[in-house]
Design an enzyme around this catalytic site. Structure first.
Site, PDB file in Angstrom:
ATOM      1  N   LYS A  91       8.906 -19.165  21.015  1.00  0.00           N
ATOM      2  CA  LYS A  91      10.014 -18.256  19.961  1.00  0.00           C
ATOM      3  C   LYS A  91       9.715 -18.397  18.717  1.00  0.00           C
ATOM      4  CE  LYS A  91      12.995 -15.188  19.302  1.00  0.00           C
ATOM      5  NZ  LYS A  91      11.976 -14.549  18.492  1.00  0.00           N
ATOM      6  N   GLN A 112       8.814 -24.834  14.112  1.00  0.00           N
ATOM      7  CA  GLN A 112       9.623 -24.124  14.875  1.00  0.00           C
ATOM      8  C   GLN A 112      10.173 -24.813  16.258  1.00  0.00           C
ATOM      9  OE1 GLN A 112       9.739 -20.413  13.635  1.00  0.00           O
ATOM     10  NE2 GLN A 112      11.654 -20.393  14.620  1.00  0.00           N
ATOM     11  N   LYS A 115      13.086 -26.979  15.019  1.00  0.00           N
ATOM     12  CA  LYS A 115      14.037 -26.106  14.570  1.00  0.00           C
ATOM     13  C   LYS A 115      14.808 -25.618  15.653  1.00  0.00           C
ATOM     14  CE  LYS A 115      12.991 -22.875  11.414  1.00  0.00           C
ATOM     15  NZ  LYS A 115      12.562 -21.729  10.863  1.00  0.00           N
ATOM     16  N   LYS A 127       4.568 -19.277  16.851  1.00  0.00           N
ATOM     17  CA  LYS A 127       4.381 -18.530  15.476  1.00  0.00           C
ATOM     18  C   LYS A 127       3.212 -17.473  15.543  1.00  0.00           C
ATOM     19  CE  LYS A 127       7.130 -18.054  11.916  1.00  0.00           C
ATOM     20  NZ  LYS A 127       8.569 -18.714  11.466  1.00  0.00           N
ATOM     21  N   GLY A 166      10.245 -11.369  13.180  1.00  0.00           N
ATOM     22  CA  GLY A 166       9.829 -11.374  11.884  1.00  0.00           C
ATOM     23  C   GLY A 166       9.620 -12.725  11.018  1.00  0.00           C
ATOM     24  N   ASP A 167       8.983 -12.559  10.181  1.00  0.00           N
ATOM     25  CA  ASP A 167       9.008 -13.373   8.842  1.00  0.00           C
ATOM     26  C   ASP A 167       8.488 -12.930   7.802  1.00  0.00           C
ATOM     27  OD1 ASP A 167       8.734 -16.780   9.154  1.00  0.00           O
ATOM     28  OD2 ASP A 167       7.194 -16.331   7.840  1.00  0.00           O
ATOM     29  N   THR A 211      19.502 -15.423   8.652  1.00  0.00           N
ATOM     30  CA  THR A 211      18.866 -16.471   8.037  1.00  0.00           C
ATOM     31  C   THR A 211      19.482 -16.946   6.788  1.00  0.00           C
ATOM     32  OG1 THR A 211      16.754 -15.998   9.080  1.00  0.00           O
ATOM     33  CG2 THR A 211      16.741 -17.593   7.406  1.00  0.00           C
ATOM     34  N   ASN A 242      14.294 -10.873   2.642  1.00  0.00           N
ATOM     35  CA  ASN A 242      15.521 -10.972   3.468  1.00  0.00           C
ATOM     36  C   ASN A 242      16.161 -12.176   3.498  1.00  0.00           C
ATOM     37  OD1 ASN A 242      16.107 -12.007   6.594  1.00  0.00           O
ATOM     38  ND2 ASN A 242      16.692  -9.894   6.259  1.00  0.00           N
ATOM     39  N   SER A 379      18.327 -15.008  16.805  1.00  0.00           N
ATOM     40  CA  SER A 379      17.196 -14.117  17.849  1.00  0.00           C
ATOM     41  C   SER A 379      17.399 -14.643  19.122  1.00  0.00           C
ATOM     42  CB  SER A 379      15.981 -14.731  17.474  1.00  0.00           C
ATOM     43  OG  SER A 379      15.474 -13.991  16.428  1.00  0.00           O
TER      44      SER A 379
HETATM   45  N1  GLU Z   1      10.800 -16.474  11.101  1.00  0.00           N
HETATM   46  C1  GLU Z   1      11.978 -16.926  11.458  1.00  0.00           C
HETATM   47  C2  GLU Z   1      12.048 -18.408  11.292  1.00  0.00           C
HETATM   48  O1  GLU Z   1      11.462 -19.038  10.658  1.00  0.00           O
HETATM   49  C3  GLU Z   1      12.683 -16.314  12.718  1.00  0.00           C
HETATM   50  C4  GLU Z   1      12.101 -16.558  13.964  1.00  0.00           C
HETATM   51  C5  GLU Z   1      12.838 -15.809  15.023  1.00  0.00           C
HETATM   52  O2  GLU Z   1      13.843 -15.155  15.120  1.00  0.00           O
HETATM   53  O3  GLU Z   1      12.152 -15.907  16.225  1.00  0.00           O
HETATM   54  O4  GLU Z   1      12.662 -19.153  12.000  1.00  0.00           O
END
Ligand code: GLU
Length: 447
Positions: A91, A112, A115, A127, A166-167, A211, A242, A379
C-alpha cells in the site's frame, strides 16, 4: 552513530543500491533508531530481519509511451516497488514528478512500510510513480499518460495484492483516469484496487483531507502533551498542494493562524491568516501559481518570489512540500525564531542535520512516518468501506482519523519512554513501526 551490526548492514545497502541517496538516507534514519531494539530482541538479528526489510520483495520498472497534444510520441519511465507485504497488501501512493527515479521510489516505499505498520491497520508497504511532469500538460495529455501507465501497471495490482493511491502530482483527477483504465482492461469494478477515488465512484469521505487534517491532529496531540495548544499560535506550512491546503484548513479550525505557504516559485506571506477559499480556487481549480493569490487578495498579502519559506518566523512549522526541504541551517533559523513544534506533512522533508537541530533544541518533532500517516490510514478505511460496500459519513470518518492519530501519537511516546528516550517521536515511530513488521515477518517463516 550506528551499532556495529547495523553499520555493516548499512554498508551493504550502500553497495547494493549505488547512487540511490534518498533511499540510503531513509534506511540510515531507521537503522539509527533500532540499535536498542536488537539488544532486547536477539531473534531479529539471528533471522536477518533487517537485511530482509531493506530488500524490496519486488521492483517493477516499465516504459510508458503516450502521445502529446501535438501528436508527438513521448516516453516516460514507470515504477512500482512492492516493498513489504508482511502486514497486508502493498500500500502506498504514486508520485508523478520529473525528479522521480528508483532511489526516490525506494525511499518512499521504505518509509511506507513503517508508517503503515504504525497505523495498526492491515497494510504492507509499496510506492510507485513516474518521471512524467504534469506541470503545463493539458487534461487530455494527463489522461493519455494515466491510461498508458495503467496499461502496464494493471497486471501487478489488485485489492489483495497491491493498492496504489496518490502522492505528489497524483490527485483525484489522475486516480479517476487510472481507475477508469483498470476497469476497462480487467472488466472488474474492483473499487478496492486504488484509493483516493472521487466520491462519485467509490471514494471515501475525508480521504482528500486526511493527510493534512491528520498532521494537524498529530501536532495538536504533541502540543497537548506539553500542556499547550494551537490557540493563537503562528504557523507556517510549506507547499500548497493537497497536504498543505488541508493542514491549513484544520490548523485554522483548531485556532492556529497560518501566515505563509509556498510553491516552487516562492512563498506568500499573509499576516491576517491565509484565505483558504481563495487558495483552493487558485491551486485546486485553476492550477495556477501563488503570485495570483497575492494579486487577488490585495492589501496585506505579499508574494515573495524565489525565497525560502523557512525564513518566516513561526511557532509551528508544517513542512508539506517535498523531501529534504528543511536543512540544518533552516532548522537553526526556525529555532532562533521561537519554534515550538514541527509536524512533517511531507515524506522526509527534514534533513538529518535539521532533525538533529530540532531534537537538540527540545522542539516537539513529529516525523512524517507518524505525523502524515493519516492519509494512508484513511486509505485503509476506504478499502474497508469498499470491501463491505458501505460508505461512512464525514463526521464518523473524521472521528476515526482523529482516534488513529491520537493512538499513533501515544504509541510513539510510550515506545520512546520504554527505550529511555522520552519525547523522541523519531525513535518511537521507527521502533514501533519496525517491531510490528518484524514480528509479522518472524511469524510467517522465511519470507
Ligand atoms: N502518498 C501518501 C503517503 O505518503 C498516501 C498513500 C496511500 O494513501 O496509499 O502516505
Amino acid at each position: 552513530m550506528l551499532h556495529e551490526k547495523l553499520s555493516s548492514i548499512y554498508d551493504n545497502v550502500l553497495r547494493r543500491n549505488p547512487g540511490e541517496i534518498e533511499f540510503h538516507q531513509a534506511v540510515r534514519e531507521v537503522l539509527e533508531s533500532i540499535g536498542p531494539v536488537l539488544g532486547k530482541h536477539p531473534e531479529y538479528a539471528e533471522s536477518k530481519i533487517i537485511e530482509r526489510i531493506c530488500e524490496p520483495e519486488r521492483q517493477i520498472i516499465f516504459r510508458v509511451p503516450w502521445l502529446d497534444d501535438r501528436g508527438e510520441v513521448q516516453i516516460n519511465r514507470g515504477f512500482r516497488v512492492e516493498f513489504n507485504s508482511a502486514l497486508g497488501p502493498y500500500k502506498g501512493g504514486l508520485r508523478f514528478h520529473p525528479s522521480v527515479y528508483l532511489g526516490i521510489v525506494k525511499f518512499l516505499g521504505f518509509e511506507q512500510i513503517f508508517k503503515n505498520g504504525l497505523t495498526g491497520l492491515p497494510i504492507g508497504g509499496g510506492k510507485g510513480g513516474s518521471d512524467f511532469d504534469p506541470k503545463g500538460r493539458s487534461d487530455r495529455e494527463v489522461m493519455r499518460f494515466c491510461q498508458s501507465f495503467m496499461t502496464e501497471l494493471y497486471r501487478h495490482i489488485g485489492e489483495y495484492t497491491d493498492v496504489p493511491a496518490g502522492d505528489i502530482g497524483v490527485g483525484g483527477r489522475e486516480v479517476g483516469y487510472l481507475f477508469g483504465q483498470y476497469k476497462r482492461i480487467t472488466n472488474r469494478y474492483e473499487s478496492g484496487v486504488i484509493t483516493g477515488k472521487g466520491l462519485a465512484y467509490g471514494g471515501a469521505q475525508v480521504r482528500k483531507e486526511a493527510t493534512g487534517y491528520g498532521c494537524a491532529f498529530f501536532v495538536e496531540e504533541m502540543l497537548k502533551a506539553r500542556g499547550t495548544s494551537f490557540d493563537g499560535r503562528r504557523v507556517v506550512v510549506s507547499g500548497s498542494g493537497n497536504v498543505a491546503v488541508y493542514s491549513i484548513e484544520k490548523v485554522t479550525q483548531l485556532g492556529g493562524l497560518v501566515v505563509a505557504c509556498s510553491d516552487s516559485s516562492g512563498y506568500i506571506l499573509d499576516e491576517k491568516g491565509i484565505d483558504l477559499e481563495l487558495l483552493k480556487q487558485i491551486k485546486e481549480v485553476e492550477r495556477a501559481r501563488l503570485d495570483v493569490y497575492a494579486a487577488r487578495r490585495g492589501e496585506g498579502a505579499t508574494f515573495v518570489p524565489d525565497r525560502n519559506v523557512w525564513d518566516v518566523p513561526c511557532e509551528v512549522a508544517m513542512p508539506s512540500a517535498t523531501q529534504n526541504e528543511i536543512t540544518g541551517k533552516d532548522a537553526a533559523t526556525l529555532v532562533a525564531g521561537g519554534l515550538v513544534a514541527v509536524g512533517e506533512g511531507a515524506n522526509m522533508p527534514t534533513t538529518p542535520e535539521g532533525i538533529k537541530v530540532f531534537l537538540d533544541a527540545g522542539v516537539a518533532f513529529g516525523p512524517g512516518k507518524a505525523a502524515n500517516a493519516g492519509g494512508v490510514a484513511t486509505s485503509a478505511l476506504e478499502m474497508q468501506q469498499n470491501a463491505s460496500r458501505d460508505s461512512w459519513t464525514f463526521e464518523f470518518s473524521e472521528h476515526r482519523l482523529q482516534e488513529i492519530m491520537s493512538d499513533i501519537h501515544d504509541r510513539c511516546l510510550q515506545t520512546a519512554d520504554e527505550y529511555g528516550m522520552p519525547g523522541n517521536y523519531v525513535a518511537g515511530a521507527n521502533i514501533d513501526g519496525f517491531r510490528r513488521v518484524a514480528d509479522a515477518m518472524l511469524a510467517l517463516g522465511l519470507i
